[in-house]
Design a protein around this motif. Structure first.
Motif, PDB file in Angstrom:
ATOM      1  N   ALA A 153      -6.153 -10.633  -7.443  1.00  0.00           N
ATOM      2  CA  ALA A 153      -6.580 -11.280  -6.204  1.00  0.00           C
ATOM      3  C   ALA A 153      -7.303 -12.593  -6.487  1.00  0.00           C
ATOM      4  CB  ALA A 153      -7.478 -10.334  -5.407  1.00  0.00           C
ATOM      5  N   TRP A 154      -8.200 -12.585  -7.470  1.00  0.00           N
ATOM      6  CA  TRP A 154      -8.964 -13.798  -7.781  1.00  0.00           C
ATOM      7  C   TRP A 154      -8.057 -14.917  -8.276  1.00  0.00           C
ATOM      8  CZ3 TRP A 154     -12.951 -16.507  -6.765  1.00  0.00           C
ATOM      9  CH2 TRP A 154     -13.381 -17.517  -7.632  1.00  0.00           C
ATOM     10  N   VAL A 190      -6.343  -5.236  -9.951  1.00  0.00           N
ATOM     11  CA  VAL A 190      -6.066  -5.827  -8.646  1.00  0.00           C
ATOM     12  C   VAL A 190      -7.093  -6.909  -8.320  1.00  0.00           C
ATOM     13  CG1 VAL A 190      -5.775  -5.356  -6.191  1.00  0.00           C
ATOM     14  CG2 VAL A 190      -5.022  -3.667  -7.873  1.00  0.00           C
ATOM     15  N   GLN A 191      -8.328  -6.710  -8.714  1.00  0.00           N
ATOM     16  CA  GLN A 191      -9.350  -7.723  -8.486  1.00  0.00           C
ATOM     17  C   GLN A 191      -9.036  -9.011  -9.246  1.00  0.00           C
ATOM     18  OE1 GLN A 191     -13.130  -5.917  -9.441  1.00  0.00           O
ATOM     19  NE2 GLN A 191     -12.825  -4.243  -7.999  1.00  0.00           N
ATOM     20  N   SER A 198       2.177   1.645  -3.465  1.00  0.00           N
ATOM     21  CA  SER A 198       1.089   2.033  -4.353  1.00  0.00           C
ATOM     22  C   SER A 198       0.772   3.515  -4.217  1.00  0.00           C
ATOM     23  CB  SER A 198      -0.146   1.189  -4.046  1.00  0.00           C
ATOM     24  OG  SER A 198      -1.222   1.532  -4.892  1.00  0.00           O
ATOM     25  N   ARG A 202       0.832  -1.207   0.000  1.00  0.00           N
ATOM     26  CA  ARG A 202       0.000   0.000   0.000  1.00  0.00           C
ATOM     27  C   ARG A 202       0.864   1.253   0.000  1.00  0.00           C
ATOM     28  NH1 ARG A 202      -4.046   1.511   4.889  1.00  0.00           N
ATOM     29  NH2 ARG A 202      -2.007   1.765   5.904  1.00  0.00           N
ATOM     30  N   SER A 227      -4.037   2.604  -7.801  1.00  0.00           N
ATOM     31  CA  SER A 227      -5.131   2.156  -6.945  1.00  0.00           C
ATOM     32  C   SER A 227      -4.817   0.792  -6.349  1.00  0.00           C
ATOM     33  CB  SER A 227      -6.430   2.085  -7.747  1.00  0.00           C
ATOM     34  OG  SER A 227      -7.460   1.515  -6.972  1.00  0.00           O
ATOM     35  N   MET A 228      -5.328   0.580  -5.129  1.00  0.00           N
ATOM     36  CA  MET A 228      -5.153  -0.715  -4.475  1.00  0.00           C
ATOM     37  C   MET A 228      -6.324  -1.662  -4.742  1.00  0.00           C
ATOM     38  SD  MET A 228      -2.406  -1.436  -2.725  1.00  0.00           S
ATOM     39  CE  MET A 228      -2.958  -2.602  -1.479  1.00  0.00           C
ATOM     40  N   TRP A 229      -7.374  -1.190  -5.429  1.00  0.00           N
ATOM     41  CA  TRP A 229      -8.507  -2.073  -5.655  1.00  0.00           C
ATOM     42  C   TRP A 229      -9.239  -1.692  -6.941  1.00  0.00           C
ATOM     43  CZ3 TRP A 229      -9.090  -6.687  -4.127  1.00  0.00           C
ATOM     44  CH2 TRP A 229     -10.308  -7.339  -4.230  1.00  0.00           C
ATOM     45  N   ASP A 230      -8.527  -1.733  -8.052  1.00  0.00           N
ATOM     46  CA  ASP A 230      -9.180  -1.550  -9.338  1.00  0.00           C
ATOM     47  C   ASP A 230      -9.406  -2.919  -9.968  1.00  0.00           C
ATOM     48  OD1 ASP A 230      -6.664  -2.343 -10.076  1.00  0.00           O
ATOM     49  OD2 ASP A 230      -6.066  -0.411 -10.913  1.00  0.00           O
ATOM     50  N   ARG A 231      -9.843  -2.939 -11.222  1.00  0.00           N
ATOM     51  CA  ARG A 231     -10.170  -4.221 -11.861  1.00  0.00           C
ATOM     52  C   ARG A 231      -8.929  -5.101 -12.021  1.00  0.00           C
ATOM     53  NH1 ARG A 231     -14.516  -4.278 -16.569  1.00  0.00           N
ATOM     54  NH2 ARG A 231     -14.069  -6.460 -16.102  1.00  0.00           N
TER      55      ARG A 231
END
Length: 221
Positions: A124-125, A120-121, A108, A105, A114-118
């Motif tokens: 993560a998945w 990163v999603q 970043s 973080r 961003s820590m939670w854009d598409r």
């Protein structure tokens, strides 16, 4: 010759923008180092707990109960050992995750990503899915009493998760995944050494990888 530099810089900027839109490039080398340190500390705590259990078997009533045919005390002691080892593993995972998250973080924010854009999603998945499947496999192994396969399966499924996730982050992470896979496969045929392979994979390899990534991407900054 100087007139060629602006177009070259423009191409580099375009490449950088494309990478940022398709890959999460703010993974911190310190994240790998901190996760490796947590793993080594956890492995040390687990080793000390195992040693204390073996000493108890040799010296106190638990060992004597085994020869008297009273296995209740022995079973309770073994159950306590497994519970403590799983507790140590859980604490180690949480500590490694939190420290890695904090370092990532921080980088970043420095990079303005961003820590939670598409991206990163997707990262993560593709990381979590193999690890979730591995978790169910390991749970079934524990229920069936195949404790010697827990460590190699942890390494193998984690390695698969890293290789799978490398498409959405820095490509070098796949080599960390390869290292985990190699150690896990070797450990399948080296029973009794699971904790050492676990420490080598989650500890030493993480530290080496983190130091390399810091040197390559963060040292100048």
């Amino acid at each position: 010759m100087d007139s060629q530099h602006p177009p070259l810089e423009t191409l580099q900027d375009i490449k950088r923008m494309m990478e940022q839109s398709s890959r999460f490039i703010s993974l911190s080398g310190w994240s790998g180092i901190s996760a490796g340190v947590c793993a080594l500390l956890g492995a040390t705590a687990a080793q000390l707990r195992i040693v204390s259990y073996l000493q108890a078997l040799r010296g106190d009533h638990t060992y004597e109960s085994y020869y008297r045919g009273d296995t209740n005390s022995l079973s309770a002691s073994a159950a306590a050992l497994y519970n403590d080892l799983f507790l140590i593993a859980g604490i180690t995972f949480i500590a490694a995750f939190i420290s890695s998250f904090l370092f990532t973080r921080a980088r970043s924010r420095r990079n303005g990503t961003s820590m939670w854009d598409r991206t990163v999603q997707r990262l993560a998945w593709n990381t979590v899915l193999p690890m979730m499947v591995g978790g169910f496999v390991i749970l079934r192994l524990v229920e069936s009493g195949f404790y010697g396969l827990v460590a190699p399966c942890c390494l193998i499924f984690y390695g698969l998760a890293l290789v799978n996730a490398s498409k959405y982050t820095l490509g070098e992470i796949r080599y960390l995944g390869y290292g985990q896979l190699i150690l896990g496969i070797i450990n399948l045929w080296t029973g009794g050494w699971g904790l050492y392979f676990w420490a080598a994979g989650f500890g030493i390899l993480h530290i080496v990888y983190g130091a390399f990534m810091w040197w390559k991407y963060e040292r100048q900054a």
